[in-house]
Design a protein around this motif. Structure first.
Motif, PDB file in Angstrom:
ATOM      1  N   TYR A  24       0.814  -1.218   0.000  1.00 58.01           N
ATOM      2  CA  TYR A  24       0.000   0.000   0.000  1.00 58.01           C
ATOM      3  C   TYR A  24       0.838   1.253   0.000  1.00 58.01           C
ATOM      4  O   TYR A  24       0.484   2.271  -0.574  1.00 58.01           O
TER       5      TYR A  24
ATOM      6  N   HIS B  93       1.677   2.999  -3.251  1.00 55.14           N
ATOM      7  CA  HIS B  93       0.624   3.724  -3.942  1.00 55.14           C
ATOM      8  C   HIS B  93       0.403   5.098  -3.326  1.00 55.14           C
ATOM      9  O   HIS B  93      -0.293   5.917  -3.885  1.00 55.14           O
TER      10      HIS B  93
ATOM     11  N   LEU C 202      -7.822  -9.307 -10.541  1.00 48.92           N
ATOM     12  CA  LEU C 202      -7.180  -8.174  -9.877  1.00 48.92           C
ATOM     13  C   LEU C 202      -6.214  -7.474 -10.813  1.00 48.92           C
ATOM     14  O   LEU C 202      -6.116  -6.237 -10.820  1.00 48.92           O
ATOM     15  N   THR C 203      -5.501  -8.257 -11.602  1.00 50.76           N
ATOM     16  CA  THR C 203      -4.584  -7.648 -12.568  1.00 50.76           C
ATOM     17  C   THR C 203      -5.350  -6.831 -13.596  1.00 50.76           C
ATOM     18  O   THR C 203      -4.942  -5.708 -13.955  1.00 50.76           O
TER      19      THR C 203
ATOM     20  N   GLU D  37      -6.423  -3.628 -11.996  1.00 49.72           N
ATOM     21  CA  GLU D  37      -5.291  -2.720 -11.850  1.00 49.72           C
ATOM     22  C   GLU D  37      -4.944  -2.060 -13.179  1.00 49.72           C
ATOM     23  O   GLU D  37      -4.610  -0.874 -13.233  1.00 49.72           O
TER      24      GLU D  37
ATOM     25  N   ILE E 275      -7.375   0.781 -13.895  1.00 54.58           N
ATOM     26  CA  ILE E 275      -7.113   2.002 -13.128  1.00 54.58           C
ATOM     27  C   ILE E 275      -5.872   2.717 -13.646  1.00 54.58           C
ATOM     28  O   ILE E 275      -5.856   3.942 -13.788  1.00 54.58           O
ATOM     29  N   SER E 276      -4.833   1.959 -13.947  1.00 54.04           N
ATOM     30  CA  SER E 276      -3.558   2.587 -14.301  1.00 54.04           C
ATOM     31  C   SER E 276      -3.469   2.994 -15.763  1.00 54.04           C
ATOM     32  O   SER E 276      -2.564   3.742 -16.128  1.00 54.04           O
TER      33      SER E 276
ATOM     34  N   VAL F  47     -13.735  -7.886  -6.978  1.00 53.54           N
ATOM     35  CA  VAL F  47     -12.834  -7.367  -5.944  1.00 53.54           C
ATOM     36  C   VAL F  47     -13.474  -7.514  -4.576  1.00 53.54           C
ATOM     37  O   VAL F  47     -12.804  -7.811  -3.578  1.00 53.54           O
TER      38      VAL F  47
ATOM     39  N   LYS G  73      -3.937  -6.510  -1.551  1.00 51.47           N
ATOM     40  CA  LYS G  73      -3.912  -5.983  -2.912  1.00 51.47           C
ATOM     41  C   LYS G  73      -5.302  -5.523  -3.340  1.00 51.47           C
ATOM     42  O   LYS G  73      -5.452  -4.480  -3.995  1.00 51.47           O
TER      43      LYS G  73
ATOM     44  N   LEU H 210      -6.321  -1.667  -4.491  1.00 53.13           N
ATOM     45  CA  LEU H 210      -7.001  -1.355  -5.748  1.00 53.13           C
ATOM     46  C   LEU H 210      -8.354  -0.694  -5.478  1.00 53.13           C
ATOM     47  O   LEU H 210      -8.758   0.228  -6.202  1.00 53.13           O
TER      48      LEU H 210
ATOM     49  N   GLN I 101      -7.786   2.891  -4.668  1.00 53.15           N
ATOM     50  CA  GLN I 101      -7.515   3.675  -5.869  1.00 53.15           C
ATOM     51  C   GLN I 101      -8.802   3.944  -6.648  1.00 53.15           C
ATOM     52  O   GLN I 101      -8.951   5.000  -7.264  1.00 53.15           O
TER      53      GLN I 101
END
Length: 1578
Positions: free
Chosen positions: A2, A5, A475-476, A479, A482-483, A540, A552, A556, A559
């Motif tokens: 965490y 981030h 989860l990937t 992520e 978001i990114s 999630v 994790k 996420l 975020q």
């Protein structure tokens, strides 16, 4: 994980607020480094250079913008508070959600299932007459083969299995199997279940595989007692037995008949019920049409008979989805079915294969439902009841599986089809990966059993199950979303947030709202909305149940919620709140930062979760322990930031929630916040104040404990904090301490009051002194604050004191009235004496003489002087240049004035309240003369004849509706800063009138019944005089745009000017026929009736004593009431105030033999309870936790429109600097006679300012009109009024933040500095907006020839120097918005010009009206700041400018036409060089180019030379003794001017200024012509 981030990121390339501005040192804290681009400014001390200049450092290179994007220019006055002033921002339309996530269903309550009837009509071994079975055929019922046992045992086994399958869905429900029932058995069972369920739902599961199909009329079948007949049962009877609400499952062929007919009967039944109850449905009863139904097939379809599937395939899908899914997968892939029923594991254990499959299935079906159904439907079916959610989740599998066998399962309410959803492929992949391991797992299990039976067999390790990668892959994907731009806005469409009726309505209403043009966060891109959220969001939520993936997933999730309130709403709607609540009981330290972050976002969006936070195993202790813990070994990363979030969470817990407030006290949160007030991080200090504010709001015991710690004194020390937000937070805390409400509720009862409560541990005099001291201390500091947000909070604090001690304020208002009347009378009739001159002085003297004790007499005098000080500041705030501050203060002032008119003072013969105030003989109605002589003003001669002052400072009266008063009556000089009200009252309140609006004039309006301003007028309270086309000098004004005058009708308003004026009277807007000589009698007929006519046998001092005693009696009532209450009561909030009088009805000033109070006049009857005022600051601060913190603002994101525009600006600016630098090298040798442009504007453009990089020229005339021109296109862009009072002028004009845009800054002769943005319509099509305004000079000194306000702005340091008609030069810090140094000028002459050294030194030079020049060093003490004095000029210094290339050299010019060059390093006061520029006729304007060694001036206008004026350019380079060019240009005057100088503050009739970078200059002529002249570089 965490921490990475939340690591501090680099500052933004282009700051949208005032940061990042730590230039010399590191910022205060990690929070400031991390959020340096956020909306609130940071406050960091600057390192000041004390190194002396070297002799060799004599050349100054031209300034240029840095080429590096990392060294971005600083933007001042651009923080969020400058666009909102502490008012919460309206939400964008796409953030509007129609309903709450808690009750998003249309049902009034959550649907809860109490019990279930499992009806099985199988009649094993007997086929119904309408069914022809195939051979082979499906025979399994609840995974039981009826052929394998006797029929009666098979039926019992099937019933038991069905009950067990339902128990796997929910164990909390009572399931009753009803096996092959007769009609009576079915009726009794249903009625019994409804009786047990009460108001909850009953589940009715019907398996009709052994009876005929349902009829077309909606009848199902059961048996008679001997099983010889099929008995029909109408659905109407089922509805009668089960009532509402209910959940129905129809597992039979032609089930659509049942579903359709059930709905038809339900509609009729609901209509009958409504008809019986007058069109309304009974409260607490749900309509039958709200029942939920699941049907196995349509009305024309037959259930599948595939022998590989169970006969009750629909029920199997609903109750055992994993088993049927495995079997179906094996059938499709031609795999043997022997192992289908032997998948190892437990459904409840997610570590086993069976449990993992069930976990994945739950996540996938939740996601399919969330992405397919509406939010309302999703919440109703999947978040209301565990059993209903499981059934509808499994129904998705039934729909997918059974449609392959020509069956169409359907529901009521109808749901969209989901059998082709792309996530089913993901389910197939996970199922396939698990089934592939099934043979090896079964073989390993068999081998393990053999080894247990035969120990001699060799030992082999058991098979290790390979877990699915489903959740880690999801989860990937989340992520990546978001990114990789998931947070960016997009156009409306399939990839955006779903739009619906509510969204479209919100969007259209927002676009038509009057605030729509003020929205700063999304108004520039109204066509953009958030992207469609990722499909992995429900997954999630499921991952939170897994320990390995939990951290994790939380990161996420944090975020995602950081994207904004819409993301928080989605997360809550999905149902994450129960999971997040349970995690507060987790012991892991690694979860603390992310849980704090997520909870802060949830509370910021939905404060109602405070109840859940309190009730959920006392989850609030999770945050209180973090705040109060001293364990440094397990400290949080970014400690100050997370502490600030904890204080916000606990403050939200205490707000409007007494139990939460009490819990915070018990946990020691108050002491922790008290200690955190000294922290370096501004956000932590701010929220510590706000948490304290909520903890003692309406809580007397808390206020007592706070006072015992000296909290109020510590908060007073924060009045000078570097952060404006911290100052406001401290004021907010003091406001709630003094009785202001901290509630979010908008009800009338939320107004609170009651001062600081009972304080029964202190005597009444100590309590009295403390309340007065708190408000007085804050008032004396914050009244001079440059932030209007702070001044607004000060008015709220003062309103609390006014409500509780209104008697004292009425006395002060009366004293002010009498002093004002005496002054006005003396000014109008200087030779006529009046016998009322001494009434206020005598009353104060007699009142003080009546106090026997010397110490008590002195204390009373000091207290009255404190009240008078606050009252005078309140009058000053009522005419504040910022409209919202003025509107709030006008509400308080008019409340006091209304009480004064209702007070016994009106019945005194000695006072003058019963007659109109004196007015000049030439006074006319302001409305009648509004359209004429609006430009007239006092001439210099008449000003000089005034015995009290020499220039007008007339300002509008407190009532926001009225225009400015006649300024022929001079205004008394203002109080000096050194003057105290204690000295004033010791001199019997003589000479104490502060510079404010005419209190007498405003009182006259109130007494005469002038209507109070409506809501729409409350936002436009600035003067609005018209602009006429002729000037008093006889010059015709030209305008090439007829809309110019109309457009300059009002001063610009702030972005969110939402203050509402509140009238003290119940019905504002009812004007009386004329002026009432006895206002109190006309407004209080009931009072007269009650008391009857009474002789006026009392004195003014008796009235003063009665009003003050009434206030003390109100305090005693507070203390009496509170003495009997326990510490945790909230009497104000509950509306129980004992015998304490309401603000509109005082009851203590009655005849009494025990009291010295002799009056029974009830001051204030009929006055509305409008105090204390309500602050919105807490809600505004809470918005910080709804704004993105983990990513840069849109303007700082590479590739965004704003970012690209700023890059283009920077590159353009660098190009301009490069080009003009080469031009400047030759400009000192060229003629300056190239005509570039000329255009017409308002007459007498006395101030001009060029933008350094944009083609903009700002001009202001001799009054208050500001015009913005595009000089290349000769087009007027904007024209607006500055709002300074009539008779004053704009005397200083600057453009700041030129590298990133521009803010127009004006200084006017009333001492006020105003800032405006959005003046370029090509970038900001909305109206011009006021950024801020404040009194740059608080004390205007009367001078025969004043200069108004003179400013100098230094962009590199953010320092604004303000001087003028004052004996001091003030330094204002644009970062902190507070006054820094107050440098004494040591001169009786006004400051006429100020020029700072453009380098990094802190030296500046000021010119004065007596011809002197003084050099100041800001590093020295205030009284020692003058380091050099030059006496080279014998007359008014027209301008002072730094040398364009030589360091520490300045040029000055006087009105006599003499120009001198000074070297600050010289030891003498002799000039280096002197030029006689205009010695023959005098100098009008003078300027020096910033980069080229050229200076120029224009000749003065005189009675003999007025048609043209000379413009002379000279070079500073060596060897240039002759002018570069000298030309005569028209002055624009067509006749001898009646006044040489149109403004009494500006000794010139024309203007001249150089362009800051280009080789251009501008000349303003008297008729409004502006000429742009350039250097002839060719």
């Amino acid at each position: 994980m965490y921490e990475q981030h939340l690591i501090p990121r680099n500052g933004p390339r282009f700051a949208t607020g005032a940061g990042p501005w730590h230039r010399d040192g590191s910022p205060d804290s990690d929070t400031e480094r991390d959020f340096s681009s956020r909306s609130r400014t940071r406050s960091v001390g600057r390192e000041q250079s004390h190194s002396p200049a070297t002799e060799g450092d004599t050349h100054r290179g031209p300034a240029s913008i840095h080429s590096s994007l990392d060294s971005a220019p600083i933007s001042y006055w651009s923080a969020k508070r400058h666009s909102s002033c502490g008012n919460p921002s309206p939400a964008p339309p796409w953030s509007v959600k129609p309903t709450s996530w808690r009750h998003i269903s249309p049902l009034p309550n959550k649907l809860k299932t109490a019990n279930a009837a499992l009806v099985l009509c199988l009649n094993i071994e007997v086929d119904p007459p309408d069914v022809v079975k195939t051979s082979p055929c499906a025979v399994y019922e609840c995974w039981v083969d009826p052929r394998s046992m006797p029929s009666y045992k098979a039926l019992e086994s099937i019933g038991a299995n069905l009950k067990h399958q339902f128990e796997n869905l929910s164990l909390k429900i009572q399931y009753k199997p009803i096996l092959d029932p007769s009609f009576e058995d079915l009726r009794k069972a249903c009625q019994q279940l409804r009786k047990q369920a009460r108001d909850d739902a009953v589940l009715f599961h019907y398996n009709g595989h052994g009876v005929p199909r349902p009829t077309l009329s909606g009848e199902l079948w059961c048996f008679n007692r001997t099983y010889t007949q099929y008995i029909p049962v109408s659905l109407q009877e089922i509805q009668n037995w089960l009532g509402s609400p209910g959940v129905y499952i129809w597992d039979c062929s032609a089930a659509g008949h049942l579903l359709h007919n059930f709905n038809e009967f339900a509609k009729r039944r609901d209509e009958d019920i409504r008809r019986k109850h007058g069109g309304q449905f009974p409260e607490g009863m749900l309509p039958f049409t709200q029942s939920l139904q699941l049907a196995a097939c349509q009305a024309h379809e037959t259930l599948p008979t595939c022998p590989d599937l169970p006969a009750d395939v629909f029920t199997s899908c609903l109750t055992s989805p994993i088993d049927i899914a495995i079997r179906h997968h094996m059938i499709l892939n031609d795999m043997p079915l022997d192992g289908a029923a032997h998948m190892p594991g437990d459904l409840k254990d997610r570590r086993t294969p069976l449990g993992e499959l069930n976990w994945i299935f739950t996540a996938i079906t939740d996601t399919i439902a969330w992405t397919t159904f509406t939010p309302e439907m999703f919440a109703r079916l999947y978040r209301s009841d565990l059993l209903i959610a499981s059934l509808f989740r499994n129904f998705l599998l039934a729909e997918r599986l059974m449609k392959g066998y020509n069956c169409t399962p359907h529901t009521s309410p109808p749901l969209p089809a989901t059998n082709t959803h792309p996530l089913w492929a993901t389910w197939d992949l996970a199922l396939d990966a698990c089934i592939k391991q099934l043979p090896e797992m079964l073989a390993s299990n068999e081998l393990q059993q053999q080894q247990q039976q035969n120990p001699d067999l060799p030992k082999t390790p058991p098979y290790t199950y390979v877990p699915s990668r489903f959740f880690s892959d999801q989860l990937t994907a989340f992520e990546v979303w978001i990114s990789r731009g998931g947070s960016a806005l997009t156009r409306r469409g399939p990839l955006s947030l779903p739009s619906g009726t509510a969204y479209e309505t919100a969007l259209s209403s927002a676009q038509s709202s009057p605030l729509s043009s003020n929205l700063t966060s999304w108004s520039s891109t109204p066509h953009l909305v958030p992207r469609k959220p990722p499909t992995q969001l429900p997954i999630v939520l499921q991952v939170l149940l897994s320990q390995p993936h939990r951290l994790k997933a939380l990161i996420l999730l944090s975020q995602f919620v950081d994207l904004g309130p819409w993301a928080v709403d989605l997360v809550l709607t999905i149902g994450i709140f129960p999971y997040i609540s349970k995690l507060l009981q987790a012991p892991g330290l690694d979860l603390r930062p992310v849980l704090i972050f997520i909870w802060a976002r949830i509370l910021a969006v939905d404060p109602s979760v405070q109840v859940d936070l309190y009730n959920n195993a006392q989850g609030y202790k999770y945050f209180s322990k973090i705040l109060t813990s001293s364990d440094e070994q397990h400290a949080l990363p970014n400690t100050s930031e997370h502490f600030a979030m904890c204080t916000f969470i606990l403050a939200s817990l205490a707000r409007d929630f007494p139990k939460g407030q009490q819990a915070c006290w018990e946990e020691g949160v108050f002491d922790a916040c008290f200690n955190l007030l000294d922290e370096a991080d501004f956000l932590l200090r701010q929220w510590s104040c706000l948490c304290i504010a909520q903890m003692w709001c309406g809580f007397d015991q808390g206020k007592m404990l706070g006072v015992s710690k000296g909290t109020q004194e510590k908060l007073l020390t924060l009045m000078s904090d570097d952060s404006a937000e911290v100052r406001c937070a401290a004021l907010y805390a003091l406001g709630t301490f003094m009785g202001a409400t901290g509630s979010k509720q908008e009800t009338e009862g939320a107004r609170e009051g009651g001062g600081s409560g009972g304080m029964y541990d202190r005597d009444e005099r100590t309590h009295f002194r403390m309340e007065v001291a708190v408000v007085t201390g804050a008032t004396l500091v914050v009244r001079e604050d440059a932030s209007p947000m702070c001044r607004k909070e000060l008015v709220v604090l003062v309103s609390c004191l006014v409500k509780e001690w209104r008697g004292y304020f009425v006395v002060c208002a009366w004293i002010y009235w009498e002093e004002e009347r005496k002054r006005r009378h003396a000014a109008i009739y200087p030779y006529v004496s009046t016998n009322k001159d001494e009434v206020s002085e005598q009353a104060v003297r007699e009142w003080l003489d009546g106090i026997q004790d010397d110490s008590l007499r002195e204390e009373s005098r000091v207290l009255l002087s404190s009240f008078y000080t606050i009252f005078v500041v309140l009058l000053d705030l009522s005419v504040d240049p910022y409209n919202e501050v003025a509107t709030h203060a006008q509400t308080v002032v008019d409340y006091i004035m209304a009480l004064l008119l209702e007070s016994p003072f009106t019945k005194l013969d000695e006072t003058s309240l019963g007659s109109p105030p004196p007015v000049p003989s030439n006074y006319t109605n302001p409305e009648a003369r509004h359209d004429r002589d609006t430009r007239s003003r006092m001439s210099p001669a008449s000003l000089r004849s005034s015995p009290l002052m020499f220039h007008p400072t007339v300002v509008p009266p407190p009532s926001p509706r009225n225009g400015s008063i006649r300024n022929d009556v001079p205004i008394r000089p203002s109080l000096s800063r050194a003057d105290t009200m204690t000295n004033t009252l010791s001199n019997t309140v003589s000479n104490t009138v502060k510079r404010t609006s005419s209190f007498a004039y405003a009182l006259k309006n109130l007494a005469g019944g002038i209507t109070f301003p409506p809501t729409e007028d409350a936002q436009t309270a600035s003067p609005t005089s018209s602009v006429h086309s002729y000037h008093p000098n006889g010059i015709q004004l030209h305008s090439n745009d007829p809309s110019e005058l109309a457009e300059a009708s009002r001063p610009p308003s702030p972005t969110f000017n939402v203050a509402q004026y509140s009238s003290p009277y119940s019905r504002p807007g009812t004007p009386s026929d004329g002026y009432s000589p006895h206002p109190s009698r006309s407004r209080s007929p009931s009072l007269q009736h009650e008391h009857g006519p009474q002789p006026n046998d009392f004195r003014p001092c008796d009235v003063m004593e009665a009003l003050m005693e009434e206030d003390m009696e109100r305090l005693r009532a507070r203390k009496r009431y509170k003495r009997g209450m326990n510490g945790y009561s909230h009497p104000y909030r509950d509306g129980h105030y004992g015998t304490v009088p309401s603000p509109s009805n005082s009851t203590f000033s009655v005849d009494s033999s025990n009291s010295s109070v002799i009056l029974g006049l009830g001051t204030g009857i009929g006055i509305r309870d409008v105090l204390p005022l309500k602050s919105t600051f807490f809600d505004w601060c809470s918005e910080y936790f709804t704004e993105p913190q983990m990513r840069q603002a849109e303007a700082d994101e590479p590739g965004s429109v704003q970012y690209n525009y700023q890059i283009w600006r920077q590159q353009r600016n660098e190009k301009v600097d490069t080009e003009t630098r080469s031009q400047a090298e030759v400009a000192s040798d060229r003629r300056w006679d190239r005509a570039v442009a000329h255009f017409q504007g308002p007459a007498y453009p006395l101030n001009l300012a060029f933008h350094s990089y944009d083609q903009h020229l700002v001009a202001s005339n001799d009054t208050d009109i500001v015009t913005v021109w595009d000089w290349t296109r000769k087009k007027r862009l904007r024209s607006f009024r500055n709002g300074n009072p009539k008779g004053t002028s704009i005397t200083s004009l600057h453009i700041i933040n030129q590298n990133v845009g521009g803010i127009i800054t004006t200084g006017s002769a009333d001492g006020v500095v105003r800032l405006y943005r959005n003046y370029d319509p090509s970038l900001d099509p909305g109206p011009v907006q006021m950024v801020s305004s404040f009194r740059g000079l608080n004390e205007i000194v009367p001078m025969r020839h004043g200069s108004g306000v003179i400013m100098d702005w230094k962009q590199s340091t953010g320092i604004l120097l303000v001087g003028g008609d004052s004996k001091s030069i003030k330094t204002w810090d644009a970062q902190t918005e507070i006054q820094g140094l107050d440098l004494d000028t040591a001169s009786e002459a006004p400051v006429t010009s100020i020029a700072s050294d453009p380098g990094m030194t802190q030296i500046f030079i000021a010119g004065f009206g007596d011809g002197w020049l003084k050099v100041f060093d800001r590093r020295l003490e205030e009284d020692e700041a003058i380091v050099q004095t030059y006496r080279g000029h014998g007359s008014w210094v027209q301008n002072v400018k730094p040398h364009p290339t030589a360091t520490y050299q300045f040029l000055s010019a006087s009105v006599e036409g003499e120009v001198k060059l000074w070297d600050l390093r010289g030891r003498t006061d002799q000039a280096v060089t002197t030029w006689n520029l205009m010695q023959d006729v005098g100098l009008s304007a003078f300027d020096v180019h910033n980069t080229a060694e050229v200076f120029a001036g224009s000749s003065a206008i005189t009675n003999s030379r007025y048609i043209s004026q000379r413009l002379c350019f000279r070079s500073l380079a060596a060897g240039h003794d002759l002018p570069l060019s000298q030309d005569n240009i028209s002055s624009g005057l067509i006749g001898i001017p009646t006044k040489i100088n149109p403004s009494p503050y500006i000794p010139r009739a024309t203007s001249f200024v150089f362009h800051p970078t280009e080789m251009l200059c501008g000349v303003g002529e008297g008729d409004g012509t502006i000429r742009i002249i350039g250097c002839n570089l060719a």
